[in-house]
Design an enzyme around this catalytic site. Structure first.
Site, PDB file in Angstrom:
ATOM      1  N   GLU A 286     -72.754 102.364 -29.448  1.00 30.85           N
ATOM      2  CA  GLU A 286     -73.568 101.682 -30.941  1.00 30.85           C
ATOM      3  C   GLU A 286     -73.309 103.485 -32.386  1.00 30.85           C
ATOM      4  OE1 GLU A 286     -76.331  98.141 -29.700  1.00 30.85           O
ATOM      5  OE2 GLU A 286     -77.167 100.112 -29.941  1.00 30.85           O
ATOM      6  N   HIS A 307     -56.227 102.849  -8.704  1.00 26.73           N
ATOM      7  CA  HIS A 307     -55.571 101.581  -8.083  1.00 26.73           C
ATOM      8  C   HIS A 307     -55.418 100.286  -9.130  1.00 26.73           C
ATOM      9  CE1 HIS A 307     -55.560 103.665  -4.220  1.00 26.73           C
ATOM     10  NE2 HIS A 307     -56.422 104.480  -4.105  1.00 26.73           N
ATOM     11  N   LYS A 421     -76.479  87.979 -34.181  1.00 25.89           N
ATOM     12  CA  LYS A 421     -77.474  87.090 -33.915  1.00 25.89           C
ATOM     13  C   LYS A 421     -78.150  86.107 -35.229  1.00 25.89           C
ATOM     14  CE  LYS A 421     -79.993  91.135 -32.246  1.00 25.89           C
ATOM     15  NZ  LYS A 421     -80.936  91.935 -32.568  1.00 25.89           N
TER      16      LYS A 421
HETATM   17  O1  PA5 Z   1     -80.292 100.694 -29.332  1.00 27.05           O
HETATM   18  C1  PA5 Z   1     -80.712  99.780 -30.106  1.00 27.05           C
HETATM   19  O2  PA5 Z   1     -81.261  99.584 -30.876  1.00 27.05           O
HETATM   20  C2  PA5 Z   1     -80.953  98.265 -29.221  1.00 27.05           C
HETATM   21  O3  PA5 Z   1     -79.191  98.372 -28.132  1.00 27.05           O
HETATM   22  C3  PA5 Z   1     -81.944  97.698 -28.816  1.00 27.05           C
HETATM   23  O4  PA5 Z   1     -82.980  98.418 -27.897  1.00 27.05           O
HETATM   24  C4  PA5 Z   1     -81.807  96.444 -27.826  1.00 27.05           C
HETATM   25  O5  PA5 Z   1     -81.312  94.876 -29.565  1.00 27.05           O
HETATM   26  C5  PA5 Z   1     -82.872  95.927 -27.711  1.00 27.05           C
HETATM   27  O6  PA5 Z   1     -83.878  95.571 -28.582  1.00 27.05           O
HETATM   28  P1  PA5 Z   1     -85.565  95.367 -28.652  1.00 27.05           P
HETATM   29  O7  PA5 Z   1     -86.021  96.904 -27.876  1.00 27.05           O
HETATM   30  O8  PA5 Z   1     -86.262  95.176 -30.276  1.00 27.05           O
HETATM   31  O9  PA5 Z   1     -85.629  94.147 -28.087  1.00 27.05           O
END
Ligand code: PA5
Length: 444
Positions: A286, A307, A421
């Site tokens: 990310e 394996h 989303k």
């Molecule tokens: O790293 C990030 O920002 C995302 O993976 C969020 O943690 C994830 O989308 C969850 O978001 P939130 O904590 O707002 O529910």
């Protein structure tokens, strides 16, 4: 500190002048990070968090965790992405992937709200039946669909079984200090709340209340975890990459990417590391996978995957490098016993521990993969304990930030996550998405 990076097995793949050429980039990234002049500098809270976290809140976390351990048979932790992976990774690493079966005291811990699977959520509900249940719902935004749905379902279950007032005592909310629907709901219902700091993004948040409450509820020592991170904060400040393993790791990744390695394969030789790899994949994927750039982070557990995917690593398309993770002594060692008739032919191993055999598997693998054209970085962790894990978490977070800056991306945003989303909301008929819905439905 007993966490170290070895570059011995990439000597044939990276020449000395290539390391030297990285130093100006490392120095610039180091400055961007420490001066707060790089992209995403609103999200640097994690950099000094081990020194300046709120002691009073951590004391409250420990008190809440003690209450959960005393009064609950089951803790359901609801969250996704950065609000889920860190806690699970730390618990499975420090305790066991079989924590729920092997634990001595404390609640069973299940994770929900990290998918949209009806079966997965139903199974967690079934595991709650007839047990004393606590919930910890974690969402920085307070609006993420997956945990919001799971929380609605589990809250309704809890209120139905113990009543609204008792449910309020068993629900713990980790979210923004003041914003969001989850915070409003928590205030209205009187749930105890913990704060996700504004300046720390989800994937950098495991050492904040996001991770600390479930980790403490599993009986882990969160003071030692934070102390290990504080040690890393002090130790990993040297801009010279020959003296800083964290920066050497960031530099190696960037050199290998530029030489055409598109995949970093994290290879651990202990199953307890499997969820740490999931946490690491989110952190790096990310943070760096944007603007058409970045290494694809993948993972294996060896010798299990020798394996299966081992064949590809040895002999397939030459697109990856490995980062091997080696852990210190086993917590419960097993030694191969001699056998009088040696019917299985294993007496050549008699007297050897499984860890010794595992180490030979690593040595054999790293050399075989080098022969096949795959370089391996080796990260060694001397002991499986809170302190070293805290150090390691900070190590990976800082290396990720520096590596992202070296790559020329903002390591702290995630614009690509929005695509699915928006489409999902449109297809579900969320108000405000009407035009997109029409356009998408034509394409289905
Ligand atoms: O790293 C990030 O920002 C995302 O993976 C969020 O943690 C994830 O989308 C969850 O978001 P939130 O904590 O707002 O529910």
């Amino acid at each position: 500190m007993a966490v170290s990076l070895s570059v011995d097995y990439i000597k044939d793949f990276i020449r000395p002048h290539e390391w030297a050429a990285m130093q100006p980039l490392v120095t610039a990234a180091h400055r961007q990070l420490h001066d707060g002049t790089g992209a995403g500098s609103d999200f640097l809270g994690w950099l000094t968090w081990p020194a300046d976290y709120d002691r009073e809140e951590v004391a409250r976390i420990k008190a809440a965790a003690a209450r959960i351990r005393d009064t609950a048979d089951v803790l359901v932790v609801i969250g996704i992405g950065g609000s889920y992976l860190g806690a699970r990774a730390v618990i499975e690493f420090l305790r066991s992937p079989l924590y729920n079966s092997l634990r001595a005291g404390g609640p069973e811990i299940y994770f929900a709200g990290n998918s949209l699977s009806a079966d997965a959520l139903s199974e967690v509900l079934a595991l709650c039946e007839g047990k004393r249940v606590c919930l910890n719902v974690i969402s920085k935004s307070g609006t993420t669909t997956e945990p919001a749905i799971a929380f609605r379902v589990l809250r309704a279950y809890l209120e139905k079984t113990v009543g609204r007032e008792e449910a309020a005592r068993r629900i713990f909310v980790t979210t923004d200090r003041s914003r969001g629907t989850l915070k409003q709901l928590a205030d209205r219902e009187g749930y105890e709340t913990f704060v996700v700091p504004d300046n720390i993004g989800g994937r950098y948040s495991v050492l904040t209340p996001v991770g600390l409450l479930p980790i403490a509820a599993a009986g882990c020592d969160i003071d030692a975890l934070l102390a290990g991170a504080a040690q890393a904060m002090q130790a990993l400040q040297e801009p010279d990459l020959t003296k800083n393993d964290c920066y050497r790791y960031a530099a190696a990744r960037n050199i290998l990417l530029r030489k055409g390695r598109a995949v970093e394969l994290m290879a651990a030789y202990e199953p307890r590391w499997a969820m740490m790899s999931e946490w690491w994949k989110q952190l790096y994927g990310e943070s760096e996978g944007k603007d058409g750039k970045g290494l694809f982070p993948a993972s294996v557990i060896f010798s299990t995957d020798l394996h299966s995917l081992g064949q590809f690593v040895q002999d397939g398309t030459n697109l990856l490098f490995e980062t091997a993770v080696l852990l210190g002594p086993a917590q419960r060692e097993i030694t191969v016993a001699p056998d009088a008739d040696n019917g299985d032919g294993l007496n050549f191993l008699a007297g050897k521990t499984l860890s010794e055999i595992n180490r030979k598997a690593f040595q054999g693998t790293v050399l075989a993969h080098a022969d096949g054209g795959t370089p391996t970085l080796v990260l060694s962790v001397d002991r499986v304990c809170e302190q070293e894990l805290g150090y390691l978490i900070y190590f990976f977070e800082k290396a990720c930030a520096v590596s992202g800056y070296m790559l020329g991306v903002n390591p702290f945003d995630q614009p690509g996550v929005e695509g699915y989303k928006k489409n999902m909301f449109a297809l579900l008929g969320k108000p405000g998405y009407e035009d997109r819905r029409a356009a998408l439905e034509q394409r289905l």
